[in-house]
Design a protein around this motif. Structure first.
Motif, mmCIF file in Angstrom:
data_model
loop_
_atom_site.group_PDB
_atom_site.id
_atom_site.type_symbol
_atom_site.label_atom_id
_atom_site.label_comp_id
_atom_site.label_asym_id
_atom_site.label_seq_id
_atom_site.Cartn_x
_atom_site.Cartn_y
_atom_site.Cartn_z
ATOM 1 N N ALA A 147 0.946 -1.253 -0.159
ATOM 2 C CA ALA A 147 0.042 -0.091 -0.143
ATOM 3 C C ALA A 147 0.834 1.341 0.009
ATOM 4 C CB ALA A 147 -0.846 -0.026 1.320
ATOM 5 N N ASP A 148 0.117 2.299 -0.495
ATOM 6 C CA ASP A 148 0.943 3.556 -0.604
ATOM 7 C C ASP A 148 0.711 4.155 0.857
ATOM 8 O OD1 ASP A 148 1.579 2.805 -3.306
ATOM 9 O OD2 ASP A 148 0.201 4.057 -4.024
ATOM 10 N N LEU A 149 1.904 4.607 1.572
ATOM 11 C CA LEU A 149 1.687 5.138 2.934
ATOM 12 C C LEU A 149 2.558 6.617 2.988
ATOM 13 C CD1 LEU A 149 1.331 1.823 4.812
ATOM 14 C CD2 LEU A 149 -0.226 2.961 4.021
ATOM 15 N N GLY A 150 2.362 6.931 3.997
ATOM 16 C CA GLY A 150 3.035 8.250 4.438
ATOM 17 C C GLY A 150 2.998 9.454 3.408
ATOM 18 N N GLU A 151 1.732 9.720 2.958
ATOM 19 C CA GLU A 151 1.321 10.608 1.972
ATOM 20 C C GLU A 151 0.830 11.943 2.498
ATOM 21 O OE1 GLU A 151 1.078 8.010 -2.098
ATOM 22 O OE2 GLU A 151 -0.722 8.181 -0.818
ATOM 23 N N THR B 47 6.687 12.590 8.960
ATOM 24 C CA THR B 47 5.825 11.483 8.464
ATOM 25 C C THR B 47 6.384 10.153 8.151
ATOM 26 O OG1 THR B 47 4.214 12.993 7.649
ATOM 27 C CG2 THR B 47 4.164 11.085 6.886
ATOM 28 N N MET B 48 7.904 10.478 7.356
ATOM 29 C CA MET B 48 8.554 9.533 7.179
ATOM 30 C C MET B 48 9.140 8.751 8.248
ATOM 31 S SD MET B 48 10.984 10.486 3.746
ATOM 32 C CE MET B 48 11.089 12.012 4.069
ATOM 33 N N HIS B 49 9.722 9.499 9.424
ATOM 34 C CA HIS B 49 10.009 8.798 10.674
ATOM 35 C C HIS B 49 9.121 8.148 11.258
ATOM 36 C CE1 HIS B 49 12.629 9.777 14.225
ATOM 37 N NE2 HIS B 49 12.445 8.401 14.216
ATOM 38 N N ARG B 50 7.762 8.654 11.244
ATOM 39 C CA ARG B 50 6.624 7.942 12.035
ATOM 40 C C ARG B 50 6.294 6.661 11.263
ATOM 41 N NH1 ARG B 50 1.587 8.253 10.471
ATOM 42 N NH2 ARG B 50 2.014 10.241 9.316
ATOM 43 N N VAL B 51 6.311 6.626 9.935
ATOM 44 C CA VAL B 51 5.765 5.480 9.278
ATOM 45 C C VAL B 51 6.932 4.459 9.111
ATOM 46 C CG1 VAL B 51 5.107 4.442 7.115
ATOM 47 C CG2 VAL B 51 4.087 6.827 7.943
ATOM 48 N N CYS B 52 8.108 4.740 9.108
ATOM 49 C CA CYS B 52 8.879 3.878 9.191
ATOM 50 C C CYS B 52 9.332 3.247 10.573
ATOM 51 C CB CYS B 52 10.525 4.510 8.862
ATOM 52 S SG CYS B 52 10.610 4.958 7.092
ATOM 53 N N ALA B 53 9.077 3.873 11.450
ATOM 54 C CA ALA B 53 9.029 3.358 12.981
ATOM 55 C C ALA B 53 8.121 2.289 13.063
ATOM 56 C CB ALA B 53 8.965 4.262 13.864
ATOM 57 N N ALA B 54 6.767 2.660 12.522
ATOM 58 C CA ALA B 54 5.453 1.748 12.815
ATOM 59 C C ALA B 54 5.707 0.709 11.871
ATOM 60 C CB ALA B 54 4.365 2.424 12.115
ATOM 61 N N ALA B 55 6.192 0.721 10.524
ATOM 62 C CA ALA B 55 6.400 -0.382 9.769
ATOM 63 C C ALA B 55 7.495 -1.432 10.532
ATOM 64 C CB ALA B 55 6.971 -0.118 8.223
ATOM 65 N N ALA B 56 8.431 -0.944 10.968
ATOM 66 C CA ALA B 56 9.574 -1.615 11.615
ATOM 67 C C ALA B 56 9.071 -2.402 12.760
ATOM 68 C CB ALA B 56 10.689 -0.895 12.248
ATOM 69 N N ARG B 57 8.307 -1.732 13.586
ATOM 70 C CA ARG B 57 7.642 -2.546 14.671
ATOM 71 C C ARG B 57 6.846 -3.569 14.275
ATOM 72 N NH1 ARG B 57 6.664 2.900 16.504
ATOM 73 N NH2 ARG B 57 4.300 2.657 15.870
ATOM 74 N N ARG B 58 6.139 -3.610 13.105
ATOM 75 C CA ARG B 58 5.232 -4.665 12.683
ATOM 76 C C ARG B 58 5.820 -5.614 11.599
ATOM 77 N NH1 ARG B 58 -0.296 -3.761 13.478
ATOM 78 N NH2 ARG B 58 -0.948 -1.838 14.333
ATOM 79 N N LEU C 68 -2.218 -4.546 7.930
ATOM 80 C CA LEU C 68 -2.585 -5.686 6.951
ATOM 81 C C LEU C 68 -1.948 -5.828 5.564
ATOM 82 C CD1 LEU C 68 -6.275 -3.473 6.995
ATOM 83 C CD2 LEU C 68 -5.879 -5.937 8.003
ATOM 84 N N VAL C 69 -1.127 -5.016 5.343
ATOM 85 C CA VAL C 69 0.034 -4.892 4.209
ATOM 86 C C VAL C 69 1.128 -5.853 4.875
ATOM 87 C CG1 VAL C 69 -1.364 -3.258 3.165
ATOM 88 C CG2 VAL C 69 1.081 -2.720 4.455
ATOM 89 N N THR C 70 1.923 -6.137 3.917
ATOM 90 C CA THR C 70 3.512 -6.772 3.970
ATOM 91 C C THR C 70 4.401 -5.764 3.348
ATOM 92 O OG1 THR C 70 3.113 -8.146 1.894
ATOM 93 C CG2 THR C 70 2.509 -9.186 4.199
ATOM 94 N N SER C 71 4.150 -4.900 2.791
ATOM 95 C CA SER C 71 5.165 -4.067 2.342
ATOM 96 C C SER C 71 4.476 -2.665 2.086
ATOM 97 C CB SER C 71 5.419 -4.300 0.758
ATOM 98 O OG SER C 71 6.118 -5.799 0.964
ATOM 99 N N ALA C 72 5.157 -1.738 2.438
ATOM 100 C CA ALA C 72 4.784 -0.260 2.399
ATOM 101 C C ALA C 72 5.638 0.686 1.605
ATOM 102 C CB ALA C 72 4.760 0.307 4.031
ATOM 103 N N ASN C 73 4.792 1.232 0.681
ATOM 104 C CA ASN C 73 5.411 2.249 -0.217
ATOM 105 C C ASN C 73 5.517 3.580 0.375
ATOM 106 O OD1 ASN C 73 5.245 -0.153 -2.078
ATOM 107 N ND2 ASN C 73 3.188 0.671 -2.487
ATOM 108 N N VAL C 74 6.498 4.070 0.935
ATOM 109 C CA VAL C 74 6.535 5.358 1.709
ATOM 110 C C VAL C 74 6.873 6.507 1.033
ATOM 111 C CG1 VAL C 74 7.592 6.490 3.691
ATOM 112 C CG2 VAL C 74 7.101 3.846 3.911
#
Length: 249
Positions: free
Chosen positions: A5-9, A42-53, A25-31
């Motif tokens: 999914a396209d995220l962090g937009e 926003t990049m920092h927040r999404v990368c941190a959340a992706a790393a946790r999951r 829900l997704v397995t890969s995040a296009n940030v």
């Protein structure tokens, strides 16, 4: 089958889509890397959340066009597009390092995605950027596109992508965003299309014809209304069909 999914937009105080819910829900995040959308926080927040999951982070690079959300074509010089792509990769990679993960692939966004599918200069600029930055990074793009061909020719790994929430033309290209029927809005239909892509490697075009769609990753747009519900149904439908969503990266 990968589910991306396209995220962090979002940008500044504006949030676009529900990044946290989609990351569950997704397995890969296009940030987004700050050019078409996104910013440092926003990049920092999404990368941190992706790393946790445990979600793979990919750099969704785009035109320098915040006002147009990267959906307006720009005629770029080869070297400028190459360098601006490296710039975006480096920015996202920095936040990945801070949060204990890394950039795992590259995917162009919006108008750049469509241009690189057929424009040799812009596709070559993306390939040169990946080659120069990290030859091991896969490129996520349409199957059979110019970008895919040039990336393979350069020895890069190509991951073919399909869109469960976008309509297709009989020639296998996406219906333009400017068309009223560009998006598939019914979540149940989106889920059915995703399963068809994963099991039959085909998609039904707007004229009813069946088009080959040999993909390894299925995309859902995070900015589409109802994106979380679509992702929930797609993930459940894939599992019901015996397909475990797993990242390619």
């Amino acid at each position: 089958m990968d589910l991306n999914a396209d995220l962090g937009e979002g940008f500044g105080i504006w949030r676009l889509g529900d990044d946290e819910a989609l990351l569950g829900l997704v397995t890969s995040a296009n940030v987004a890397c700050g050019f078409h959308g996104g910013d440092a926080s926003t990049m920092h927040r999404v990368c941190a959340a992706a790393a946790r999951r445990g979600v793979a982070v990919g750099a969704q690079v785009g035109y320098r066009d915040l006002a147009g959300f990267g959906r307006r074509h720009i005629a770029y010089d080869f070297a400028v597009l190459r360098d601006e792509t490296v710039y975006q990769l480096g920015a996202l990679d920095a936040f990945c390092r801070l949060t204990g993960t890394r950039v795992r692939y590259l995917k162009p966004h919006g108008a750049l995605y469509h241009a690189a599918a057929c424009d040799e200069v812009q596709a070559a600029a993306l390939v040169a950027a990946v080659n120069g930055y990290d030859h091991e990074l896969p490129v996520l793009c349409p199957p059979g596109s110019v970008l895919a061909q040039l990336a393979v020719g350069a020895g890069l790994r190509v991951v073919a992508e399909g869109f469960a929430d976008r309509n297709y033309l009989p020639n296998g290209q996406l219906v333009p965003r400017s068309a009223a029927n560009a998006l598939v809005r019914d979540p149940d239909e989106v889920a059915a299309r995703a399963v068809r892509m994963a099991t039959e490697r085909t998609v039904v075009a707007v004229d009813g014809s069946v088009v080959p769609c040999p993909v390894e990753s299925i995309c859902l747009h995070g900015d589409t209304p109802g994106a979380v519900r679509c992702a929930e149904l797609v993930r459940a439908a894939l599992i019901d069909a015996g397909i475990t969503p797993t990242t390619f990266a």
